[in-house]
Design a protein around this motif. Sequence first.
Motif, mmCIF file in Angstrom:
data_model
loop_
_atom_site.group_PDB
_atom_site.id
_atom_site.type_symbol
_atom_site.label_atom_id
_atom_site.label_comp_id
_atom_site.label_asym_id
_atom_site.label_seq_id
_atom_site.Cartn_x
_atom_site.Cartn_y
_atom_site.Cartn_z
ATOM 1 N N ALA A 151 -9.251 31.816 -5.519
ATOM 2 C CA ALA A 151 -10.059 30.961 -4.906
ATOM 3 C C ALA A 151 -9.607 30.902 -3.468
ATOM 4 C CB ALA A 151 -9.996 29.337 -5.448
ATOM 5 N N ALA A 152 -8.508 30.987 -2.939
ATOM 6 C CA ALA A 152 -7.991 31.130 -1.625
ATOM 7 C C ALA A 152 -8.281 32.551 -1.193
ATOM 8 C CB ALA A 152 -6.411 30.953 -1.497
ATOM 9 N N LEU A 153 -8.229 33.656 -1.873
ATOM 10 C CA LEU A 153 -8.812 34.914 -1.361
ATOM 11 C C LEU A 153 -10.246 34.968 -0.991
ATOM 12 C CD1 LEU A 153 -6.341 37.115 -3.632
ATOM 13 C CD2 LEU A 153 -6.128 36.702 -1.429
ATOM 14 N N VAL A 154 -10.792 34.498 -1.979
ATOM 15 C CA VAL A 154 -12.337 34.500 -1.394
ATOM 16 C C VAL A 154 -12.677 33.634 -0.509
ATOM 17 C CG1 VAL A 154 -14.664 33.675 -2.591
ATOM 18 C CG2 VAL A 154 -12.943 34.665 -4.012
ATOM 19 N N GLY B 32 -10.901 29.278 11.991
ATOM 20 C CA GLY B 32 -9.899 29.983 11.759
ATOM 21 C C GLY B 32 -8.833 28.984 11.985
ATOM 22 N N LEU B 33 -8.602 28.456 12.930
ATOM 23 C CA LEU B 33 -7.317 27.570 13.077
ATOM 24 C C LEU B 33 -7.297 26.383 11.925
ATOM 25 C CD1 LEU B 33 -7.395 27.039 16.857
ATOM 26 C CD2 LEU B 33 -6.007 28.251 15.885
ATOM 27 N N TRP B 34 -8.340 25.701 11.538
ATOM 28 C CA TRP B 34 -8.411 24.969 10.347
ATOM 29 C C TRP B 34 -8.090 25.559 9.031
ATOM 30 C CZ3 TRP B 34 -8.528 19.953 10.129
ATOM 31 C CH2 TRP B 34 -8.861 19.135 11.219
ATOM 32 N N MET B 35 -8.498 26.707 8.829
ATOM 33 C CA MET B 35 -7.948 27.602 7.820
ATOM 34 C C MET B 35 -6.557 27.884 7.830
ATOM 35 S SD MET B 35 -10.616 27.426 5.981
ATOM 36 C CE MET B 35 -10.084 28.564 4.608
ATOM 37 N N VAL B 36 -5.929 28.221 8.851
ATOM 38 C CA VAL B 36 -4.525 28.501 8.977
ATOM 39 C C VAL B 36 -3.813 27.097 8.403
ATOM 40 C CG1 VAL B 36 -2.701 29.176 10.333
ATOM 41 C CG2 VAL B 36 -4.615 30.436 10.389
ATOM 42 N N GLY B 37 -4.541 26.043 9.502
ATOM 43 C CA GLY B 37 -3.588 24.898 8.980
ATOM 44 C C GLY B 37 -3.750 24.387 7.523
ATOM 45 N N LEU B 38 -4.690 24.641 6.755
ATOM 46 C CA LEU B 38 -4.882 24.474 5.440
ATOM 47 C C LEU B 38 -4.113 25.344 4.729
ATOM 48 C CD1 LEU B 38 -8.885 23.869 5.000
ATOM 49 C CD2 LEU B 38 -6.883 22.058 5.013
#
Length: 333
Positions: A277-280, A244-250
Amino acid sequence: MTNPPAERAERCASLSVVVPCHNEEANLEELHRRLAATLPQVAETWQVVLVDDGSTDGTARIGLELAAADPSVQFLSFSRNFGKEAAMLAGLEHARGAAVVLMDGDLQHPVELIPALVARHLDGFDQVVARRSRTADPKVRTALSRAFYRVVDPLIDVPLDDGAGDFRLLSRRAVDALVALRESNRFSKGLYSWIGFPTAMIDYDNVQRDAGRSSWTLRTLLDYAIDGILSFNTKPLRVVIWLGLWMVGLMLLYVVWLVVGVAAFGVETPGYVTTIAALVLLAGVQLIVTGVIGEYVGRIYSEVKRRPAYLLRVDTAEQPAGPGGGPGPADRA
């Protein structure tokens, strides 16, 4: 690779052999014949515990016939299929020997290796593990098994050894320690390692099944891998936090990139594909996190119900035992 011979002539005072069985009617008689020829060489008294895990073939009939003909055989039959873990637990709970050998009923665990297991046990080891080679396994199965250990081993708190399965000898104190662990979601590969005690390894060549069909499929192996990962730690929860942290960072980097693009080139037409793509991606991550949390909640639910691991339909030890190698009902633990 050759099977090592037994290193000494002494015998155990008493030895139990626990055999979980599921649709093994084609193998039980041959297994019993080989056990009857081997066990007198390694034990003063012996017991064979056959555990029928809800078989749909003639396993129950053959097990009852063997128990009626040989007083050293105790036959247990479940009320339904509870799984191999439950069958092994039932066998261990009914085993009375000072040492206990766990082995499958499909003849892929060589009976002739038992003297070598006993010899190493008499050297002072509480666990003697028969570790098989994978020389005759299909390449796909070998690759999946190796991938299993590479993925699971770093994620759990106890070490797993590739090729070391359920075929092993356990001392009485090791058996008592395993039986004392009353968790509902059992993963024996991890439990063997968790209890510790001095352990020795014996390598042997892989043996192919002569008859019958393996109940292990890609799906059951995948379920087994998930059980192994979730049974011994909470690392998957930590992993999804980092995910989750990596996704927030991206996403933050993506926002910065958009802001820089607007400042440099002005407002452009929004990218439909990028947005979808981001939503999926985010929805997929959320589903994975929810699934991991749900698995842990489900396991907690199973544990707090405290249902028995199995129910017996037949236990031949409840009948009087005749003369021979098998102890009578009064000797049951």
